[in-house]
Design a protein around this motif. Structure first.
Motif, PDB file in Angstrom:
ATOM      1  N   TYR A 128       0.794  -1.229   0.142  1.00  0.00           N
ATOM      2  CA  TYR A 128       0.069   0.117   0.134  1.00  0.00           C
ATOM      3  C   TYR A 128       0.825   1.406  -0.004  1.00  0.00           C
ATOM      4  N   SER A 129       2.032   1.200   0.923  1.00  0.00           N
ATOM      5  CA  SER A 129       2.450   2.783   1.225  1.00  0.00           C
ATOM      6  C   SER A 129       4.075   2.577   0.874  1.00  0.00           C
ATOM      7  N   HIS A 130       4.533   1.436   0.343  1.00  0.00           N
ATOM      8  CA  HIS A 130       5.842   1.085  -0.021  1.00  0.00           C
ATOM      9  C   HIS A 130       6.729   1.299   0.894  1.00  0.00           C
ATOM     10  N   PRO A 131       6.515   0.659   2.133  1.00  0.00           N
ATOM     11  CA  PRO A 131       7.568   0.615   3.324  1.00  0.00           C
ATOM     12  C   PRO A 131       8.509  -0.627   3.169  1.00  0.00           C
ATOM     13  N   TYR A 132       9.603  -0.410   4.059  1.00  0.00           N
ATOM     14  CA  TYR A 132      10.433  -1.536   4.086  1.00  0.00           C
ATOM     15  C   TYR A 132       9.811  -2.681   4.904  1.00  0.00           C
ATOM     16  N   PHE A 133       9.424  -4.012   4.282  1.00  0.00           N
ATOM     17  CA  PHE A 133       8.799  -5.047   5.042  1.00  0.00           C
ATOM     18  C   PHE A 133       9.496  -5.531   5.810  1.00  0.00           C
ATOM     19  N   ASP A 134      11.024  -5.459   6.094  1.00  0.00           N
ATOM     20  CA  ASP A 134      11.936  -5.910   7.312  1.00  0.00           C
ATOM     21  C   ASP A 134      11.330  -5.332   8.401  1.00  0.00           C
ATOM     22  N   ASP A 135      11.132  -4.009   8.367  1.00  0.00           N
ATOM     23  CA  ASP A 135      10.550  -3.260   9.619  1.00  0.00           C
ATOM     24  C   ASP A 135       9.115  -3.491  10.096  1.00  0.00           C
ATOM     25  N   LEU A 136       8.504  -4.496   9.635  1.00  0.00           N
ATOM     26  CA  LEU A 136       7.077  -4.529   9.859  1.00  0.00           C
ATOM     27  C   LEU A 136       6.764  -5.977  10.578  1.00  0.00           C
ATOM     28  N   SER A 137       5.804  -6.000  11.308  1.00  0.00           N
ATOM     29  CA  SER A 137       5.258  -7.031  11.970  1.00  0.00           C
ATOM     30  C   SER A 137       4.462  -8.042  10.769  1.00  0.00           C
ATOM     31  N   THR A 138       4.110  -9.241  11.202  1.00  0.00           N
ATOM     32  CA  THR A 138       3.412  -9.850  10.449  1.00  0.00           C
ATOM     33  C   THR A 138       2.007  -9.299  10.185  1.00  0.00           C
ATOM     34  N   ALA A 139       1.310  -8.721  11.350  1.00  0.00           N
ATOM     35  CA  ALA A 139       0.075  -8.153  11.166  1.00  0.00           C
ATOM     36  C   ALA A 139       0.069  -6.804  10.026  1.00  0.00           C
ATOM     37  N   GLU A 140       1.149  -6.052  10.424  1.00  0.00           N
ATOM     38  CA  GLU A 140       1.551  -4.931   9.569  1.00  0.00           C
ATOM     39  C   GLU A 140       1.944  -5.450   8.243  1.00  0.00           C
ATOM     40  N   ARG A 141       2.443  -6.225   7.959  1.00  0.00           N
ATOM     41  CA  ARG A 141       2.575  -6.809   6.515  1.00  0.00           C
ATOM     42  C   ARG A 141       1.304  -7.110   5.684  1.00  0.00           C
ATOM     43  N   ALA A 142       0.352  -7.705   6.400  1.00  0.00           N
ATOM     44  CA  ALA A 142      -0.995  -8.157   6.020  1.00  0.00           C
ATOM     45  C   ALA A 142      -1.676  -7.025   5.729  1.00  0.00           C
ATOM     46  N   ASP A 143      -1.773  -6.166   6.443  1.00  0.00           N
ATOM     47  CA  ASP A 143      -2.570  -4.794   6.454  1.00  0.00           C
ATOM     48  C   ASP A 143      -2.008  -4.148   5.181  1.00  0.00           C
ATOM     49  N   THR A 171      13.792  -8.286   1.033  1.00  0.00           N
ATOM     50  CA  THR A 171      13.145  -9.583   1.420  1.00  0.00           C
ATOM     51  C   THR A 171      13.678 -10.124   2.568  1.00  0.00           C
ATOM     52  N   THR A 172      13.053 -11.017   3.542  1.00  0.00           N
ATOM     53  CA  THR A 172      13.555 -11.939   4.361  1.00  0.00           C
ATOM     54  C   THR A 172      12.790 -13.283   4.354  1.00  0.00           C
ATOM     55  N   PRO A 173      13.458 -14.273   4.783  1.00  0.00           N
ATOM     56  CA  PRO A 173      12.684 -15.445   5.022  1.00  0.00           C
ATOM     57  C   PRO A 173      11.256 -15.241   5.543  1.00  0.00           C
ATOM     58  N   GLU A 174      11.033 -14.557   6.386  1.00  0.00           N
ATOM     59  CA  GLU A 174       9.754 -14.474   7.570  1.00  0.00           C
ATOM     60  C   GLU A 174       8.991 -13.573   6.380  1.00  0.00           C
ATOM     61  N   SER A 175       9.186 -12.518   5.983  1.00  0.00           N
ATOM     62  CA  SER A 175       8.525 -11.801   5.414  1.00  0.00           C
ATOM     63  C   SER A 175       7.948 -12.484   3.717  1.00  0.00           C
ATOM     64  N   ILE A 176       8.762 -13.342   3.327  1.00  0.00           N
ATOM     65  CA  ILE A 176       8.294 -14.080   2.125  1.00  0.00           C
ATOM     66  C   ILE A 176       7.184 -14.938   2.515  1.00  0.00           C
ATOM     67  N   ALA A 177       7.546 -15.779   3.683  1.00  0.00           N
ATOM     68  CA  ALA A 177       6.426 -16.587   4.149  1.00  0.00           C
ATOM     69  C   ALA A 177       5.081 -15.957   4.568  1.00  0.00           C
ATOM     70  N   ASP A 178       5.356 -14.639   4.982  1.00  0.00           N
ATOM     71  CA  ASP A 178       3.933 -13.886   5.515  1.00  0.00           C
ATOM     72  C   ASP A 178       3.074 -13.695   4.252  1.00  0.00           C
ATOM     73  N   VAL A 179       3.814 -13.371   3.023  1.00  0.00           N
ATOM     74  CA  VAL A 179       3.370 -13.042   1.927  1.00  0.00           C
ATOM     75  C   VAL A 179       2.720 -14.325   1.246  1.00  0.00           C
ATOM     76  N   ASN A 180       3.477 -15.549   1.179  1.00  0.00           N
ATOM     77  CA  ASN A 180       2.983 -16.532   0.890  1.00  0.00           C
ATOM     78  C   ASN A 180       1.668 -17.052   1.400  1.00  0.00           C
ATOM     79  N   ALA A 181       1.756 -16.837   2.723  1.00  0.00           N
ATOM     80  CA  ALA A 181       0.487 -17.172   3.666  1.00  0.00           C
ATOM     81  C   ALA A 181      -0.709 -16.441   3.297  1.00  0.00           C
TER      82      ALA A 181
END
Length: 263
Positions: A128-143, A171-181
């Motif tokens: 939505y707002s082009h942030p660094y996903f590394d800095d976000l929680s799983t819930a924030e990434r989903a938002d 990207t990080t393994p965690e953020s990729i997993a969140d996006v895949n989920a």
């Protein structure tokens, strides 16, 4: 209204068109189920495209093919200065591309997003707002992903593709997993032309073309941008005909990313 509240409002507004994929977390699924229209959204999502397992588990920087084929992609996060030129060239060549707008771009430039959809090109998700996903929680990434989906869906009037491109390609393994989920494949790129830097950033049309050509290989994904950073110069729009000429001269087919959703 703060950004988090705005994102939450967008998620609620767009919930009728999006729900997490089958692998979504229990927390995300609970939030979706509690949203009005969630049952209808789940039914709609089931009918839409889903990324195959071959595109999950890691970032994709080259498509799984041994053929001399490559994909053209465009990010959209600033202005729409190059959209008409890019679409005209793709129409003239009868070639496909995939566009990755941010939600903010879709809200600011809905006519551009609709023009991309009307031309028959695929629309992915660039947050939505082009942030660094590394800095976000799983819930924030989903938002971020959900709010972008709602904005692109509203602007385009079409079903966005289950393809996500990380802001800054960070990207990080965690953020990729969140996006895949959430039901998305993480589609990055083999090379960025860097045309978005513009003349002030030391780039030129020739340099943008060279960066693309040097990355040509079976399954290459070329990343470009449709915006100008406000100076009106869109080097990638100017470079596109030359990149296509070079690809075709070298025996490459320009293919649609949507082919890989059929696997």
């Amino acid at each position: 209204m703060g950004r988090r509240a705005a994102l939450a409002a967008l998620v609620c507004a767009g919930a009728a068109g999006f729900v997490p994929g089958a692998g979504a977390s229990a927390e995300a699924s609970a939030r979706a189920s509690a949203t009005p229209g969630a049952a209808a959204a789940r039914a709609a999502a089931t009918a839409g495209p889903h990324p195959p397992a071959s595109l999950l588990g890691d970032e994709i920087r080259r498509l799984p093919t041994s053929r001399k084929a490559l994909a053209l992609t465009f990010n959209a996060a600033w202005d729409d200065a190059g959209v008409d030129t890019v679409l005209a060239e793709l129409r003239r060549r009868k070639l496909p591309a995939t566009f990755f707008p941010t939600g903010e771009f879709a809200e600011a430039e809905p006519a551009a997003v609709r023009a991309v959809a009307d031309a028959g090109h695929g629309l992915g998700n660039h947050s939505y707002s082009h942030p660094y996903f590394d800095d976000l929680s799983t819930a924030e990434r989903a938002d971020e992903v959900r709010a972008a989906d709602a904005a692109v869906r509203k602007a385009s009037g079409t079903e966005p593709l289950p393809l996500f491109r990380f802001p800054y390609s960070s990207t990080t393994p965690e953020s990729i997993a969140d996006v895949n989920a959430l039901g998305y494949a993480a589609i990055e790129f083999s090379a960025d032309t860097n045309g978005y830097l513009g003349p002030e950033g030391g780039m030129s049309v020739d340099r943008a073309v060279r960066r693309a050509v040097e990355a040509f290989a079976p399954g290459a994904i070329i990343q470009m941008h449709v915006g100008s950073h406000g100076d009106g110069v869109v080097l990638d729009a100017e470079a596109l005909p030359l990149i296509i000429d070079a690809a075709l001269a070298d025996g490459y087919e320009v293919i649609d990313l949507r082919r890989f959703l059929e696997a």
